[in-house]
Enzyme design. Structure first.
Site, short mmCIF file in Angstrom:
data_model
loop_
_atom_site.label_atom_id
_atom_site.label_comp_id
_atom_site.label_asym_id
_atom_site.label_seq_id
_atom_site.Cartn_x
_atom_site.Cartn_y
_atom_site.Cartn_z
N GLU A 72 0.82 -1.20 0.00
CA GLU A 72 0.00 0.00 0.00
C GLU A 72 0.86 1.26 0.00
OE1 GLU A 72 -4.38 -0.33 1.77
OE2 GLU A 72 -3.04 0.61 3.19
N HIS A 119 7.52 -26.74 -0.73
CA HIS A 119 6.88 -27.84 -1.47
C HIS A 119 5.78 -27.31 -2.39
CE1 HIS A 119 9.01 -30.94 0.91
NE2 HIS A 119 9.13 -29.89 1.71
N LYS A 158 -13.84 0.68 -4.04
CA LYS A 158 -14.94 1.16 -3.20
C LYS A 158 -15.97 1.90 -4.04
CE LYS A 158 -12.17 1.95 0.96
NZ LYS A 158 -11.64 2.98 1.85
O1 PA5 Z 1 -3.10 1.61 5.93
C1 PA5 Z 1 -4.18 2.12 5.74
O2 PA5 Z 1 -4.36 3.35 5.85
C2 PA5 Z 1 -5.40 1.28 5.37
O3 PA5 Z 1 -5.04 -0.05 5.24
C3 PA5 Z 1 -6.48 1.43 6.43
O4 PA5 Z 1 -5.94 1.04 7.67
C4 PA5 Z 1 -7.69 0.57 6.10
O5 PA5 Z 1 -8.17 0.91 4.84
C5 PA5 Z 1 -8.78 0.77 7.15
O6 PA5 Z 1 -9.16 2.12 7.21
P1 PA5 Z 1 -9.96 2.68 8.45
O7 PA5 Z 1 -9.13 2.55 9.66
O8 PA5 Z 1 -10.24 4.11 8.11
O9 PA5 Z 1 -11.24 1.88 8.56
#
Ligand code: PA5
Length: 446
Positions: A288, A309, A423
């Site tokens: 990410e 394996h 989303k």
């Molecule tokens: O690293 C990040 O910012 C994302 O993975 C969020 O943690 C994830 O999308 C969850 O978001 P939120 O805490 O707003 O529900």
């Protein structure tokens, strides 16, 4: 306490020495940019000096809340997705007995929800909770993420039906923004105990905030030692330290040097099955943070010897675009020896009296050498054992290296604009109010 060590000797022959020098110079400036908050996404640097600045009061408060919950509940549900649950899960699973689900223990069992939209998963969870004494935390920085919101709506209702509104409110802890969002509004209305996800700490960098620390403390683990480990690593990685002594800089440099040579897939390897979720946390952190503007190293994971394996064949002989980062654990926490056997039909008597960990270590060494011979560079991260202190070191090490790497790639490591695409489509397909135009457009495509 031993410090984490990084060895890059098994990767150096795959890269140009000049590249390392260039990257060393670049990282010097990236370090300054981080320290002076001048780089991309600098409004999200709250994690950078978090270990050294986290307050004793907050740690005490978390431990007190954990104690209260531990007395009340046999089962604790952590509701969250991505960075809002992976850090806690990584640490809890690394430290837990792999068979704890089948054992009696004074520690509540930790289970997870809100990390998927599977109806069957939620049905089975609700059925389990019918007969269990439980409490929960809902963790969402934005307070609006669909997966945890759906799970929380179901579990809140379940909890209220089971215990009544007042007692349910005592069993819910909300971890969210300080002042904004649906979850904050509800928590204020209902009087839930709350913790704050700091504004300047993104989800995937939040394991050392209450997001990770509360579930870890409830599971019965030592959050002081975890933070101590992170502090130790923070002190080793000060901005003045050269890449020779700053392990995070060393890691960021070598992985980017490998990328520049065409090695664009990194596999995080462990030989300890309880580290599986640590790998999941690492994949999220790097995927990410780096995967932007059509750039970035693809983060993958493998659990050895299990995956030798399966994935082992590809790694040994498939496309030569892979490098490995090995988490090498020096000592097991327990001892089990291979017994003697009169008949020796399995031919294992040559190992009698040897510890299993010795066999595992020889598998690790043999694998590393085989993969290097096959053209797979290897970076080795060595820790003494799997415990809170060493996990704390690794967490801070990988977070800082991730920030350096993102800056070397010239992307903003602290945002995740790409996550919005699915989303938007999902909301359009579900007919969410406000998405009317998108709904009309997407329905023509399907
Ligand atoms: O690293 C990040 O910012 C994302 O993975 C969020 O943690 C994830 O999308 C969850 O978001 P939120 O805490 O707003 O529900």
């Amino acid at each position: 306490m031993d410090k984490l060590k990084i060895s890059i000797t098994q990767a150096e022959s795959f890269i140009d020495k000049n590249e390392i020098e260039t990257l060393q110079k670049e990282i010097y400036f990236q370090n300054i940019a981080l320290e002076q908050k001048q780089g991309k996404g600098s409004e999200f640097l709250g994690w950078h000096h978090l270990p050294s600045t986290i307050s004793k009061e907050l740690l005490e408060d978390i431990k007190n809340t954990a104690e209260t919950i531990r007395k009340k509940a046999k089962l604790f549900v952590v509701i969250g997705i991505g960075g809002s649950y992976l850090g806690a899960r990584a640490v809890i699973e690394a430290l837990s007995n792999p068979f704890h689900a089948y054992q009696e223990s004074e520690n509540p069992k930790i289970i997870y929800a809100g990390q998927n939209l599977s109806e069957d998963y939620l049905h089975n969870l609700l059925a389990l909770l019918d007969n269990q004494d439980y409490a929960l935390t809902v963790i969402s920085k934005s307070g609006t993420t669909t997966e945890p919101a759906v799970a929380f709506r179901l579990l809140k209702q379940h909890l209220e039906n089971k215990y009544g509104e007042a007692e349910a409110a005592e069993r819910i802890i909300a971890i969210t923004d300080e002042s904004k969002g649906a979850l904050r509004t509800l928590a204020n209305q209902k009087g839930y105990k709350t913790y704050v996800v700091p504004d300047d700490v993104g989800g995937r960098f939040s394991v050392l905030t209450p997001v990770g620390l509360l579930p870890i403390a409830i599971a019965g683990f030592d959050i002081d030692a975890l933070v101590d480990g992170a502090r130790k690593m923070e002190s080793l990685c000060t901005s003045s330290s050269s890449p020779d002594v700053n392990p995070a800089a060393k890691y960021a440099i070598i992985r980017n040097a490998l990328l520049r040579k065409g090695f664009d897939i990194e596999i995080l390897i462990n030989f300890s099955p309880t580290l599986m979720y640590f790998t999941e946390w690492w994949k999220q952190l790097y995927g990410e943070s780096e995967g932007k503007e059509h750039k970035g190293i693809f983060p993958a994971g493998a659990n050895f010897t299990t995956d030798l394996h399966s994935m082992g064949q590809y790694i040994q002989e498939g496309r030569r675009v892979i490098f490995e980062t090995l988490i090498s654990v020096k000592s097991a926490n327990y001892k089990v020896q291979i017994p003697d056997d009169n008949q020796d039909l399995d031919g294992l008597n040559y190992l009698k009296g040897k510890n299993i960990e010795y066999v595992n270590q020889m598998a690790e060494l043999g694998t590393t050498l085989a993969h290097i011979d096959g053209g797979v560079p290897n970076i080795k991260i060595e820790i003494e054992r799997i415990d809170e202190f060493n996990l704390g070191q690794m967490i801070y090490f990988f977070e800082l290296a991730c920030a350096y790497s993102g800056y070397l790639l010239k992307v903003n490591p602290f945002d995740q604009p790409g996550v919005e695409a699915y989303k938007k489509n999902m909301f359009a397909l579900l007919g969410k109010p406000g998405f009317e135009k998108e709904t009309e457009a997407i329905r023509k495509r399907v």
